[in-house]
Enzyme design. Sequence first.
Site, PDB file in Angstrom:
ATOM      1  N   SER A 193       0.125  -4.133  -1.136  1.00  0.00           N
ATOM      2  CA  SER A 193      -0.406  -3.341  -0.020  1.00  0.00           C
ATOM      3  C   SER A 193       0.500  -2.210   0.429  1.00  0.00           C
ATOM      4  CB  SER A 193      -0.711  -4.252   1.172  1.00  0.00           C
ATOM      5  OG  SER A 193      -1.896  -4.978   0.959  1.00  0.00           O
ATOM      6  N   LYS A 207      -0.991   1.202   0.562  1.00  0.00           N
ATOM      7  CA  LYS A 207      -1.716   1.755   1.710  1.00  0.00           C
ATOM      8  C   LYS A 207      -0.918   2.825   2.442  1.00  0.00           C
ATOM      9  CE  LYS A 207      -4.489  -2.395   2.126  1.00  0.00           C
ATOM     10  NZ  LYS A 207      -4.133  -3.797   2.074  1.00  0.00           N
ATOM     11  N   SER A 216      -3.597  -4.407   7.599  1.00  0.00           N
ATOM     12  CA  SER A 216      -3.620  -4.270   6.139  1.00  0.00           C
ATOM     13  C   SER A 216      -5.002  -4.516   5.541  1.00  0.00           C
ATOM     14  CB  SER A 216      -2.597  -5.230   5.499  1.00  0.00           C
ATOM     15  OG  SER A 216      -2.259  -4.812   4.207  1.00  0.00           O
ATOM     16  N   LYS A 249       5.451  -1.051   6.491  1.00  0.00           N
ATOM     17  CA  LYS A 249       4.327  -1.714   5.855  1.00  0.00           C
ATOM     18  C   LYS A 249       4.778  -2.904   5.019  1.00  0.00           C
ATOM     19  CE  LYS A 249      -0.039  -2.088   4.963  1.00  0.00           C
ATOM     20  NZ  LYS A 249       0.185  -3.541   4.811  1.00  0.00           N
TER      21      LYS A 249
END
Length: 390
Positions: free
Chosen positions: A71, A74, A131, A234
């Site tokens: 992720s 992202k 997320s 993140k």
Amino acid sequence: MTKHPILVRSISIISATTLYAALSFSQSAHAESAQIAPPPSLAVKAYLLKDFNSGHVIATQNANMRIEPASLTKIMTAYLSFKAVKNGHLQLTQTLPVSEVAWKVEGSKMFIEPNKPVTVDELMHGMIIVSGNDASIALAEGIASTEELFASMMNKEAKRLGMKNTNYVNATGLPDPQHYTTAEDLSILASALIRDFPEDYKRLYSVKEYSYNNIKQPNRNRLLWLDPNVDGMKTGHTESAGYCLISSAKRDNTRRISVILGAPTDAARATESQKLLNYGFQFFDSTLVYKRGQPINQLKVWKGSENIVASTVASDVYLTLPKGEYANVKAVISSTQPLIAPIKKGQVIGTVKFMLNGKVIEQRSMVAAKAVDTAGILGRAWDSIKLLLQ
């Protein structure tokens, strides 16, 4: 604590192209070199720690090893989403449709639904804070019609940013053999997002929880609760990638960015990230040397409407060094000679190199702080004669 900028001392304009200058400091110039501890041993596949302002890499392990970003992907999806809003392609209050693909995607979700209006701003919150894979796909489709076309945009942007070892095939980070990156490339991307979209970063990346569709979910970045200096970035996780975390922390005017890849547990990625950040703050200083537009020295101009022009730098110059080493830095300034008008504002007219223990640690172009027009006929003729007699 903010230190005084390095200032060039007692420079005279001479015909030689290279000028050596001592530097003035708030501390003794005879300080002994600091004894720096090695980076901490981390239970991860790869890591990288860098200073945001200077871009200097403080510590690294397997920085160019190809890994699955999960992720962390992202961050690029967010970068392109922020860019789309900035360019007017999307509006924060604009609603986007939710496709079957977005609705049914596996993995983490913000739980958007078909036929239920959702705004771009809500999708950004859902993608960044919780997320959401569904939010990522909805944004990708809103920007590029399909996730495949959006992936092409991601790769184009990665190339522009200088991410040389990255390839995207989706907007979410779901596993694919052709979906990969490196710790170094991720540090480039993280820095670019904070630099290019500081208000969006500040508004979204430090939010600890988000509710949508009557479902409240926490931000998975544990450091937002554990370390008051951490203001985002993140998390990422898949079975094959392990637990990953990009964190950014700021103390006074110093910002560090850490990239942790392949930790064994959720808790480990937080503790290992904190170790790395603390190492950077404890053993290294980042100092503003020259501000953009700050005069560095005056250079002789020939055949110009003015006889001198100030040199400066096009962007702020920071040095990141082990604590105590700043006092041992020397500046070496090289100027273009003879410097003949016309000169454009921003034209490269020299170089400043920063030396430590006989080695160049940083180098920047010096540019003209203002334009200098050509002199009249008599002025040009007189300077031509003087140049011939030199």
